[in-house]
Design a protein around this motif. Structure first.
Motif, PDB file in Angstrom:
ATOM      1  N   ARG A 166       0.757  -1.309  -0.063  1.00 10.42           N
ATOM      2  CA  ARG A 166       0.081   0.030   0.007  1.00 10.42           C
ATOM      3  C   ARG A 166       0.654   1.240   0.053  1.00 10.42           C
ATOM      4  O   ARG A 166       0.364   2.483  -0.055  1.00 10.42           O
ATOM      5  CB  ARG A 166      -1.013  -0.107   1.063  1.00 10.42           C
ATOM      6  N   GLY A 167       2.382   1.087   0.267  1.00  7.94           N
ATOM      7  CA  GLY A 167       3.048   2.394   0.197  1.00  7.94           C
ATOM      8  C   GLY A 167       3.107   2.863   1.418  1.00  7.94           C
ATOM      9  O   GLY A 167       3.337   3.948   1.339  1.00  7.94           O
ATOM     10  N   LYS A 168       2.674   2.153   2.571  1.00  8.02           N
ATOM     11  CA  LYS A 168       2.530   2.698   3.933  1.00  8.02           C
ATOM     12  C   LYS A 168       3.344   1.861   4.873  1.00  8.02           C
ATOM     13  O   LYS A 168       3.176   1.810   6.156  1.00  8.02           O
ATOM     14  CB  LYS A 168       1.156   2.370   4.268  1.00  8.02           C
ATOM     15  N   LEU A 169       4.469   1.947   4.552  1.00 10.67           N
ATOM     16  CA  LEU A 169       5.675   1.093   5.259  1.00 10.67           C
ATOM     17  C   LEU A 169       5.617   1.898   6.624  1.00 10.67           C
ATOM     18  O   LEU A 169       5.695   1.300   7.914  1.00 10.67           O
ATOM     19  CB  LEU A 169       7.153   1.273   4.682  1.00 10.67           C
ATOM     20  N   LYS A 170       5.725   3.224   6.894  1.00 10.70           N
ATOM     21  CA  LYS A 170       6.096   4.130   7.864  1.00 10.70           C
ATOM     22  C   LYS A 170       4.915   3.847   8.838  1.00 10.70           C
ATOM     23  O   LYS A 170       5.094   4.385   9.859  1.00 10.70           O
ATOM     24  CB  LYS A 170       6.405   5.415   7.470  1.00 10.70           C
ATOM     25  N   ASP A 171       3.677   3.581   8.283  1.00 13.47           N
ATOM     26  CA  ASP A 171       2.598   3.172   9.100  1.00 13.47           C
ATOM     27  C   ASP A 171       2.655   2.127   9.874  1.00 13.47           C
ATOM     28  O   ASP A 171       1.699   2.000  10.699  1.00 13.47           O
ATOM     29  CB  ASP A 171       1.257   3.739   8.307  1.00 13.47           C
ATOM     30  N   ASN A 172       3.275   1.082   9.676  1.00 18.02           N
ATOM     31  CA  ASN A 172       3.107  -0.171  10.217  1.00 18.02           C
ATOM     32  C   ASN A 172       3.812  -0.145  11.674  1.00 18.02           C
ATOM     33  O   ASN A 172       4.897   0.597  11.852  1.00 18.02           O
ATOM     34  CB  ASN A 172       4.350  -1.293   9.584  1.00 18.02           C
TER      35      ASN A 172
END
Length: 320
Positions: free
Chosen positions: A242-248
């Motif tokens: 989702r292109g949301k690595l930093k949100d993990n």
């Protein structure tokens, strides 16, 4: 400009390209733009030697390199040390550096872009003095690359399939290892148990391919993933897609100008990845950013505001 082009005939798209016809078309485009260009089409085994010779050839104004990410990484390090600008022909599977430079990914369309482009200084990084333009990684990614490379594939689609199979294998048996790290030599040596670590040449953008949107921030991207179980790896993979690595929730992210890593319990045979290449993991790793150290050819139409001088990104804590 007087240009020297070196193409890896064993790299990605070039494997199935009529290289005589391609060089003829490239010469036509560059000469129409007022440049003098000559070509070398070489096997992968001869690539580095030819790049070195070309970059140091008397009177050369820029080096053009064509191939996959490994080819481009090698060319970038050579161009940086030689002090000559680099033009990139993206002929690989991912073409990550080309994406960061906002270049067309079609090997024919990029010719006109480079011929009409301009020289811009961007950041480059080193790991134990070895140049890289994308990332250093250890843990999950290194295991996945090792498994993928052990599989047979002869095409871009085959490589994607092999990567998917390798990722599923890693997901079922995630790695855990200890790392001691020092960020920007702040006097603290922090110890963490992690499943993965990645240090990138500029922070990753919000995309699933892990490439930087801007190569002029003057900062490394630093990412650590907590020890993960299979379900945690699956969620991490979902967030990456989702292109949301930093949100993990398992990922800690920060930026730095320099990162020093020590692996106190490094296993024999442990591997790391530098710009896609598997290497023996050193016990001690010193990663530095060299702001605006590499000159590259970029599209003339790229807004100058995208490359304007910026203050260093504010550093956040990596310890949670």
């Amino acid at each position: 400009m007087r240009l020297k082009a070196v193409f890896n005939r064993d790299g990605g798209t070039f494997k199935t390209t009529d290289m005589d016809a391609y060089c003829a078309r490239a010469e036509e485009i560059f000469r129409a733009a007022g440049h003098d260009i000559s070509f070398s089409v070489v096997a992968g085994s001869d690539l580095v030697e030819r790049l070195e010779a070309s970059a140091h050839e008397e009177g050369i104004d820029a080096l053009i390199a064509g191939g996959g990410d490994g080819t481009i990484s090698a060319a970038a390090g050579i161009a940086w040390k030689a002090g000559v600008p680099l033009g990139v022909i993206p002929a690989g599977t991912m073409n990550l550096f080309a994406r960061s430079l906002k270049l067309p990914l079609d090997i024919y369309a990029v010719l006109e872009t480079l011929a009409e482009g301009r020289v811009q200084a961007v950041d480059i990084a080193t790991v134990n003095d070895r140049p890289f333009v994308h990332q250093f990684s250890a843990g999950l990614h290194a295991r996945m690359v090792r498994m993928r490379n052990a599989m047979d594939f002869a095409s871009r689609l085959g490589k994607v399939r092999a990567s998917t199979r390798a990722a599923l294998s890693v997901m079922l048996r995630p790695s855990h290892f200890e790392v001691i790290f020092d960020i920007d030599r702040d006097g603290r040596n922090d110890r963490r148990l992690v499943s993965a670590i990645s240090v990138s040449n500029n922070p990753f953008g919000e995309n699933p391919l892990f490439f930087a949107d801007d190569l002029t921030t003057g900062r490394l991207g630093v990412y650590l993933a907590d020890p993960l179980k299979p379900v945690g790896v699956a969620k991490l993979a979902y967030d990456i897609l989702r292109g949301k690595l930093k949100d993990n929730e398992a990922v800690s992210a920060t930026t730095a100008g320099r990162v020093r890593l020590h692996f106190p319990k490094r296993r024999h045979g442990a591997l790391c990845v530098v710009d896609g290449e598997l290497l023996r993991m050193p016990r001690d790793v010193d990663i530095r950013l060299h702001p605006r150290g590499l000159k590259v050819l970029v599209p003339a139409a790229v807004s100058s505001s995208r490359w304007k001088d910026k203050a260093p990104a504010q550093r956040c804590s990596i310890v949670r």
